[in-house]
Design a protein around this motif. Structure first.
Motif, PDB file in Angstrom:
ATOM      1  N   GLY A 114     -28.417 -25.651 -28.767  1.00 50.29           N
ATOM      2  CA  GLY A 114     -27.222 -25.266 -29.505  1.00 50.29           C
ATOM      3  C   GLY A 114     -27.520 -24.158 -30.501  1.00 50.29           C
ATOM      4  O   GLY A 114     -26.794 -23.168 -30.588  1.00 50.29           O
ATOM      5  N   ARG A 115     -28.610 -24.318 -31.224  1.00 48.16           N
ATOM      6  CA  ARG A 115     -28.970 -23.338 -32.240  1.00 48.16           C
ATOM      7  C   ARG A 115     -29.210 -21.979 -31.600  1.00 48.16           C
ATOM      8  O   ARG A 115     -28.789 -20.947 -32.120  1.00 48.16           O
ATOM      9  CB  ARG A 115     -30.221 -23.801 -32.985  1.00 48.16           C
ATOM     10  CG  ARG A 115     -30.395 -23.149 -34.321  1.00 48.16           C
ATOM     11  CD  ARG A 115     -31.544 -23.766 -35.127  1.00 48.16           C
ATOM     12  NE  ARG A 115     -31.767 -25.172 -34.859  1.00 48.16           N
ATOM     13  CZ  ARG A 115     -31.286 -26.177 -35.606  1.00 48.16           C
ATOM     14  NH1 ARG A 115     -30.560 -25.915 -36.657  1.00 48.16           N
ATOM     15  NH2 ARG A 115     -31.542 -27.425 -35.290  1.00 48.16           N
ATOM     16  N   LEU A 116     -29.871 -21.985 -30.484  1.00 43.64           N
ATOM     17  CA  LEU A 116     -30.155 -20.723 -29.808  1.00 43.64           C
ATOM     18  C   LEU A 116     -28.864 -20.047 -29.348  1.00 43.64           C
ATOM     19  O   LEU A 116     -28.717 -18.837 -29.428  1.00 43.64           O
ATOM     20  CB  LEU A 116     -31.070 -20.961 -28.601  1.00 43.64           C
ATOM     21  CG  LEU A 116     -32.533 -21.230 -28.929  1.00 43.64           C
ATOM     22  CD1 LEU A 116     -33.298 -21.658 -27.692  1.00 43.64           C
ATOM     23  CD2 LEU A 116     -33.186 -19.999 -29.554  1.00 43.64           C
ATOM     24  N   ARG A 117     -27.956 -20.854 -28.892  1.00 43.79           N
ATOM     25  CA  ARG A 117     -26.687 -20.302 -28.421  1.00 43.79           C
ATOM     26  C   ARG A 117     -25.939 -19.611 -29.542  1.00 43.79           C
ATOM     27  O   ARG A 117     -25.347 -18.551 -29.369  1.00 43.79           O
ATOM     28  CB  ARG A 117     -25.787 -21.412 -27.878  1.00 43.79           C
ATOM     29  CG  ARG A 117     -26.339 -22.104 -26.676  1.00 43.79           C
ATOM     30  CD  ARG A 117     -25.223 -22.651 -25.826  1.00 43.79           C
ATOM     31  NE  ARG A 117     -25.129 -21.929 -24.579  1.00 43.79           N
ATOM     32  CZ  ARG A 117     -24.128 -22.037 -23.711  1.00 43.79           C
ATOM     33  NH1 ARG A 117     -23.117 -22.838 -23.988  1.00 43.79           N
ATOM     34  NH2 ARG A 117     -24.119 -21.360 -22.601  1.00 43.79           N
ATOM     35  N   GLN A 118     -25.946 -20.232 -30.707  1.00 42.90           N
ATOM     36  CA  GLN A 118     -25.247 -19.651 -31.852  1.00 42.90           C
ATOM     37  C   GLN A 118     -25.917 -18.355 -32.264  1.00 42.90           C
ATOM     38  O   GLN A 118     -25.305 -17.296 -32.285  1.00 42.90           O
ATOM     39  CB  GLN A 118     -25.270 -20.616 -33.031  1.00 42.90           C
ATOM     40  CG  GLN A 118     -24.580 -21.929 -32.755  1.00 42.90           C
ATOM     41  CD  GLN A 118     -24.608 -22.825 -33.971  1.00 42.90           C
ATOM     42  OE1 GLN A 118     -25.543 -22.771 -34.776  1.00 42.90           O
ATOM     43  NE2 GLN A 118     -23.583 -23.648 -34.121  1.00 42.90           N
ATOM     44  N   THR A 119     -27.171 -18.483 -32.604  1.00 46.13           N
ATOM     45  CA  THR A 119     -27.953 -17.351 -33.081  1.00 46.13           C
ATOM     46  C   THR A 119     -27.867 -16.153 -32.144  1.00 46.13           C
ATOM     47  O   THR A 119     -27.159 -15.198 -32.408  1.00 46.13           O
ATOM     48  CB  THR A 119     -29.432 -17.746 -33.231  1.00 46.13           C
ATOM     49  OG1 THR A 119     -29.490 -18.956 -33.966  1.00 46.13           O
ATOM     50  CG2 THR A 119     -30.197 -16.648 -33.952  1.00 46.13           C
TER      51      THR A 119
END
Lengths: 141, 141
Positions: free
Chosen positions: B38-43
């Motif tokens: 999830g974090r990677l998707r946002q960033t």
DNA sequence: CTCTATGCAAATAATTTGCAAGCAC
DNA sequence: GTGCTTGCAAATTATTTGCATAGAG
């Protein structure tokens, strides 16, 4: 060391929970919910369903008759313990066997941790993996 | 003795693994594979897929850059560690925070266990649950 | 009758795997 | 081109939940 060895007679248990506890009591190894379910199916003709096994284990753990162990492989394992007790294991990576540690080293550190970190311990998990006596012999062959 | 404290520069890492390691390095808390995903998707805009995250974590653990932690709730958590190192946590049941123990008490027992049980320790799991300083204050309110 | 226990089937959730396309050298 | 990396979708596995029935008091 008087370990007041009075195996509390399980009471107030549902039929399913009783069956699960019995089945679990007959094996020395840690068993998964599915293991128990399978074992019950073989043994008895009128075995409880998988759902019941899960629900029974849940309440048995709650009551303190059973300890849940998670070795990190996606399924939880269970074993019978004296009510309120708990213990840890030496899990052999060779043969998969697991032996109890006769003493919980974590408890010796509880006070130290409490004073050092201001952390009040409620429970803990400790499992040790390695190679048992027997398998060491085999391996070094 | 030069303690050669050189945080091994991760090399030979695939793009995906590198991204995962970076993401994991930016958070202090333990993160699940899905968290990282999830974090990677946002960033980033070009984030690796979930499959890659899982595969990356697997190899990073293998390489020793990342430690996997299983708190028994069905999903594994990960965190960056110095290559080869490992540590344990004090997990607060109140706020969910987790702090490292600055020392591994299990290692002190390795010899004792080896000689007592003839068991050779390869690895172990130790996680402590309870109530942290802050939450104790809150609770006793 | 009333309430809890049980079971089956369907729903979740995390993780893994198959397979085709992409990129590096 | 050859081989490793990636991603999507499908498959797997353990566990949970919905709901209707069976059994105890």
């Amino acid at each position: 060391m008087t370990t007041h060895k009075a195996t509390h007679k399980p009471a107030n248990l549902t039929k399913g929970a009783q069956a699960v506890l019995d089945a679990l009591g007959q094996v020395k190894e840690l068993s998964s919910a599915q293991d128990i379910y399978g074992r019950l199916r073989q043994t008895g003709e009128k075995a409880p369903g998988l759902t019941t096994v899960y629900r029974a284990l849940e309440s048995l753990v709650q009551l303190g008759y059973v300890q849940a162990v998670d070795l990190g492989d996606g399924e939880k394992l269970y074993e019978v313990v004296e009510p309120g007790e708990h213990h840890h294991h030496l899990v052999c990576e060779g043969c998969g066997s697991s032996n109890h540690l006769d003493q919980c080293m974590v408890e010796e550190f509880e006070d130290a941790i409490r004073s050092k970190y201001g952390f009040q311990i409620k429970s803990h998990v400790l499992e040790i993996f390695g190679v048992c006596n027997t398998c060491q012999a085999k391996t070094s062959r």
